[in-house]
Design a protein around this motif. Sequence first.
Motif, PDB file in Angstrom:
ATOM      1  N   ASN A 260       0.820  -1.206   0.000  1.00  0.00           N
ATOM      2  CA  ASN A 260       0.000   0.000   0.000  1.00  0.00           C
ATOM      3  C   ASN A 260       0.859   1.263   0.000  1.00  0.00           C
ATOM      4  OD1 ASN A 260      -2.475  -1.459   0.186  1.00  0.00           O
ATOM      5  ND2 ASN A 260      -2.043  -1.819   2.354  1.00  0.00           N
ATOM      6  N   THR A 261       2.061   1.149   0.606  1.00  0.00           N
ATOM      7  CA  THR A 261       2.926   2.331   0.687  1.00  0.00           C
ATOM      8  C   THR A 261       3.456   2.688  -0.684  1.00  0.00           C
ATOM      9  OG1 THR A 261       3.552   1.699   2.936  1.00  0.00           O
ATOM     10  CG2 THR A 261       4.958   3.308   1.830  1.00  0.00           C
ATOM     11  N   GLN A 262       3.937   1.679  -1.384  1.00  0.00           N
ATOM     12  CA  GLN A 262       4.491   1.903  -2.722  1.00  0.00           C
ATOM     13  C   GLN A 262       3.416   1.877  -3.819  1.00  0.00           C
ATOM     14  OE1 GLN A 262       7.801   2.534  -3.453  1.00  0.00           O
ATOM     15  NE2 GLN A 262       8.056   2.668  -1.225  1.00  0.00           N
ATOM     16  N   LYS A 263       2.177   1.430  -3.426  1.00  0.00           N
ATOM     17  CA  LYS A 263       1.072   1.315  -4.369  1.00  0.00           C
ATOM     18  C   LYS A 263       1.456   0.458  -5.570  1.00  0.00           C
ATOM     19  CE  LYS A 263      -1.263   5.667  -3.200  1.00  0.00           C
ATOM     20  NZ  LYS A 263      -1.095   5.382  -1.810  1.00  0.00           N
ATOM     21  N   ARG A 264       1.941  -0.725  -5.222  1.00  0.00           N
ATOM     22  CA  ARG A 264       2.307  -1.643  -6.292  1.00  0.00           C
ATOM     23  C   ARG A 264       2.161  -3.075  -5.804  1.00  0.00           C
ATOM     24  NH1 ARG A 264       7.391  -3.913  -5.915  1.00  0.00           N
ATOM     25  NH2 ARG A 264       8.710  -3.140  -4.201  1.00  0.00           N
ATOM     26  N   GLU A 265       1.974  -3.960  -6.779  1.00  0.00           N
ATOM     27  CA  GLU A 265       1.879  -5.384  -6.475  1.00  0.00           C
ATOM     28  C   GLU A 265       3.255  -5.930  -6.241  1.00  0.00           C
ATOM     29  OE1 GLU A 265       0.857  -9.470  -8.912  1.00  0.00           O
ATOM     30  OE2 GLU A 265      -0.511  -7.774  -9.236  1.00  0.00           O
ATOM     31  N   VAL A 266       3.390  -6.777  -5.210  1.00  0.00           N
ATOM     32  CA  VAL A 266       4.671  -7.374  -4.863  1.00  0.00           C
ATOM     33  C   VAL A 266       4.762  -8.798  -5.416  1.00  0.00           C
ATOM     34  CG1 VAL A 266       6.170  -8.077  -2.958  1.00  0.00           C
ATOM     35  CG2 VAL A 266       4.880  -5.939  -2.806  1.00  0.00           C
ATOM     36  N   ALA A 267       3.675  -9.587  -5.214  1.00  0.00           N
ATOM     37  CA  ALA A 267       3.678 -10.980  -5.671  1.00  0.00           C
ATOM     38  C   ALA A 267       2.238 -11.482  -5.724  1.00  0.00           C
ATOM     39  CB  ALA A 267       4.531 -11.848  -4.744  1.00  0.00           C
ATOM     40  N   ARG A 268       2.051 -12.606  -6.452  1.00  0.00           N
ATOM     41  CA  ARG A 268       0.714 -13.232  -6.495  1.00  0.00           C
ATOM     42  C   ARG A 268       0.863 -14.735  -6.603  1.00  0.00           C
ATOM     43  NH1 ARG A 268      -2.767 -11.385 -11.429  1.00  0.00           N
ATOM     44  NH2 ARG A 268      -2.072  -9.301 -10.730  1.00  0.00           N
ATOM     45  N   GLN A 269      -0.191 -15.423  -6.167  1.00  0.00           N
ATOM     46  CA  GLN A 269      -0.157 -16.891  -6.166  1.00  0.00           C
ATOM     47  C   GLN A 269      -1.571 -17.399  -6.437  1.00  0.00           C
ATOM     48  OE1 GLN A 269       2.552 -19.115  -5.432  1.00  0.00           O
ATOM     49  NE2 GLN A 269       1.077 -20.608  -6.198  1.00  0.00           N
ATOM     50  N   THR A 270      -1.717 -18.295  -7.451  1.00  0.00           N
ATOM     51  CA  THR A 270      -3.021 -18.911  -7.730  1.00  0.00           C
ATOM     52  C   THR A 270      -3.263 -20.050  -6.754  1.00  0.00           C
ATOM     53  OG1 THR A 270      -2.900 -18.360 -10.067  1.00  0.00           O
ATOM     54  CG2 THR A 270      -4.427 -20.111  -9.445  1.00  0.00           C
ATOM     55  N   VAL A 271      -4.442 -20.056  -6.154  1.00  0.00           N
ATOM     56  CA  VAL A 271      -4.809 -21.112  -5.211  1.00  0.00           C
ATOM     57  C   VAL A 271      -5.326 -22.290  -6.018  1.00  0.00           C
ATOM     58  CG1 VAL A 271      -6.271 -21.775  -3.274  1.00  0.00           C
ATOM     59  CG2 VAL A 271      -5.353 -19.443  -3.435  1.00  0.00           C
ATOM     60  N   THR A 272      -4.654 -23.401  -5.908  1.00  0.00           N
ATOM     61  CA  THR A 272      -5.027 -24.587  -6.706  1.00  0.00           C
ATOM     62  C   THR A 272      -5.762 -25.627  -5.890  1.00  0.00           C
ATOM     63  OG1 THR A 272      -2.880 -25.604  -6.264  1.00  0.00           O
ATOM     64  CG2 THR A 272      -3.094 -24.242  -8.250  1.00  0.00           C
ATOM     65  N   ASP A 273      -5.820 -25.419  -4.595  1.00  0.00           N
ATOM     66  CA  ASP A 273      -6.443 -26.466  -3.770  1.00  0.00           C
ATOM     67  C   ASP A 273      -7.271 -25.794  -2.688  1.00  0.00           C
ATOM     68  OD1 ASP A 273      -7.129 -28.868  -2.719  1.00  0.00           O
ATOM     69  OD2 ASP A 273      -5.217 -29.189  -1.666  1.00  0.00           O
ATOM     70  N   GLN A 274      -8.615 -26.005  -2.779  1.00  0.00           N
ATOM     71  CA  GLN A 274      -9.493 -25.454  -1.747  1.00  0.00           C
ATOM     72  C   GLN A 274      -9.729 -26.511  -0.670  1.00  0.00           C
ATOM     73  OE1 GLN A 274     -10.200 -24.699  -5.062  1.00  0.00           O
ATOM     74  NE2 GLN A 274      -9.523 -22.580  -4.795  1.00  0.00           N
TER      75      GLN A 274
END
Length: 807
Positions: free
Chosen positions: A729-743
């Motif tokens: 939120n400070t830099q207003k940018r995405e750092v990383a992401r991960q797709t959830v493959t197992d619910q």
Amino acid sequence: MNGKLGKIIATAAVTTIAGWALLDGNVRADTSTPPVQQQVAQPAQQSAPASSLNLYSNRLNQVQNINFPAGYTLDAVRNINNADVANAFEQQVAQQGIGSNDYQSDPVAAQEAVDINNLTAGQVETMNQYGLGLVNRARAELGQTPFTQNATTINQVRQLALQYQTRNESLLKGNWHDFAILQGRSENIATFQVYIDDVPGLAARPFAEARGRDFANSNAVPLFKLTTMDDLRALVYYGIMGMLFNDAGDTFGHAQNFLTNDQPITSLALYPSLTYSTGKGSWSDGRQFTFRLENVDLHYIWTTGTDDDPGHFTNSGTVANYWDERNNGNYAYLDGANLTSDGQLSATGWHAANATQGHPYRYVIALDQNGHELGRTRVIDVERPDVSRAFAVYKAERSGFAVRINLGPALANTSSIRLISRYSAVPDGNSDYVDYWFAPLTVNRGNYANLDAAVVQGAQLHLAGWHASNLAADKPYHYIIILNNGREAARVLVKAGTSRVDVAKVYSQVAGAGKAGFAVDVALNKLNFNQRIQIISRYSARADGNSDYLDYWFSLLTAGNYSNQGNLDRFYIANGRLNISGWHANSVSRFAQHRFIILFDTTANRQVGAWPVNNVARPDVQRAYPTVTNAGQAGFELSLDLSNLQLIPGHRYAVVSRYSTTSMGNGNGNGSQFTDEWFAARDPFGNETGWLDSHNWQRTITGQYRLNLAGWRVSNLVGGYQTLIVYDNTQKREVARQTVTDQWGRPDVAAIYGDHYANAAQSGFRTSIVLPASIRLNDDYTVIDRYSLTPDANENYLDVLFPLGRL
């Protein structure tokens, strides 16, 4: 009227025969008995007077021979016992006798005038002698003994035949043998129609000129007249020929009566009964006319005879009654008079006076309120024994009349009708007459109509009803006109009025009531049910219907001030389904009876789908809007499977309630009419939710950081991808992401949210996200839990935010 006859429409003359063998009051089949051979007696030299006739008709040399076709034998006739045998016998054998037997004219008889209504004693004797002679000639040629007759036989048959006449019975009127008259006697009847009118240009041949082939087809017999004894003899001749050779329709019952039945009574006489009818014809230019016919039923009856009075050995139609020549009264009564639904004035009554002697031509004349003649018709005498008993004046027993006068277009301007009964000494009835003027009759001047139906059928508005008035008698063009907000939207010509027996019963004195119905269709694309619609039935004297007309304005079909009310009560997703309910009230539903719910994507400006729905009872809406036609059934309910909708996250959707005149598609197109209620656009997914149960991070040996997350997320985005995004939120940018493959299974979540979110039972997640070594631990972070329709999770998504703070 052209002087040349183009075509006779109805049969001008018909020969019908009917045979009975009545023994002891019951019809019995003939028993098989061998023919009795008997020597033919020689003819007597001189006939006996009428009072003591002994007419055995053995003078067979005075009767022409009968040509029997080969195979026409007593056994062949005797063995006819069903229709198949009768038809075969007629076609293969008997019918040849029709063409091979022609009447032989008698020049002496041709000079003797005959009035079939007033036969003299000598003419009755001649007719019986000739008729019995023909029957006995047939019997003699087949080896049978002759029948006999005398004055009492003829008088008895006369009384029986005149009972048929008094009852107005004839084979040509649909009557048959009258058991009450016959009292167990055997009878044959031959029936003809003879021409008795004087239509200019309509000629009839003398019956004596007829040939056997004229009667081969009973549906196309020429027009004959009967004015001489030669004609009467020919009528008797062809009647007997028909009964011998053209009788399959009655299984040759007549021939069996004459030839093979063992008659218990062997004395036979004949006598006519007379009734009347009309024929119809048309000239070569298509104009139609009617002419009068007399039905002559010749009754051949086997009887012993009981009447010895020689004065009865004559015919005047009925037994002449006594009248008081000193009575100078002029008596009459109108039993009934009314306008019929086909524009005819029908009148019955009687008129009798001694002054009518010498005035044989009878008319009933109709005058309008101004004394102008509307029409007249010749009167055929009707038996009135009741009048004869009450008034001892000339011809009271035949003083009745039953007439119909076609009033035609003049009826439209007629308010009252005066009937005159007239006896005249001249054929045209315009001079030397005796009149009786009846009281005036009032003409119904009302204008009556009803619109029975106004319903949508396909792309048409179907209108049905009726309109009848005597004022329309001179207005042959019937239109149905439709006004939309006072302006003509359409008009349809009623080419042929439909039958309305019910209207004719109620309005029996209105011309045309029986054909006053109409049924027309108007294209819906010419109408607007949300405007004021008025239906007019118009009779006009002009082909374009724009002048000289009579209108009937029906009640407004639509008032043009409809209330269009509605509410969307529920719009939510549960258990993988989009549930929609509410109500929509509008009186246009009377015509737009097909309902649809349409889902419209207002973000993308496109229709998602349309579904037909049924009415749902809404008494609450009925109470709120009692004047709206369908308020009590204004509700709707719809539940849609989300997997079939492909709703887009972030888009807003409007529900549209539609009333349509068509059941096709979404109720639009092909000239249909529809009315919509648009409800405010909504987000069907609402506020999705979730929870981050735990999070921690750790540094790896490579210098990177691993963020461990566990929690749950419920969503109604069926078939979407779940992606967890770490956002600085400070830099207003995405750092990383991960797709959830197992619910993971979360029964605790399902217990709370299972009724609202499709994935509640499998809403849990546990995952680790590798963070870059350059991550700034003291910045403020949020984990975005995103459901998206695409794997990259960059469009068409639904987010739930989990704040982390500083790592």
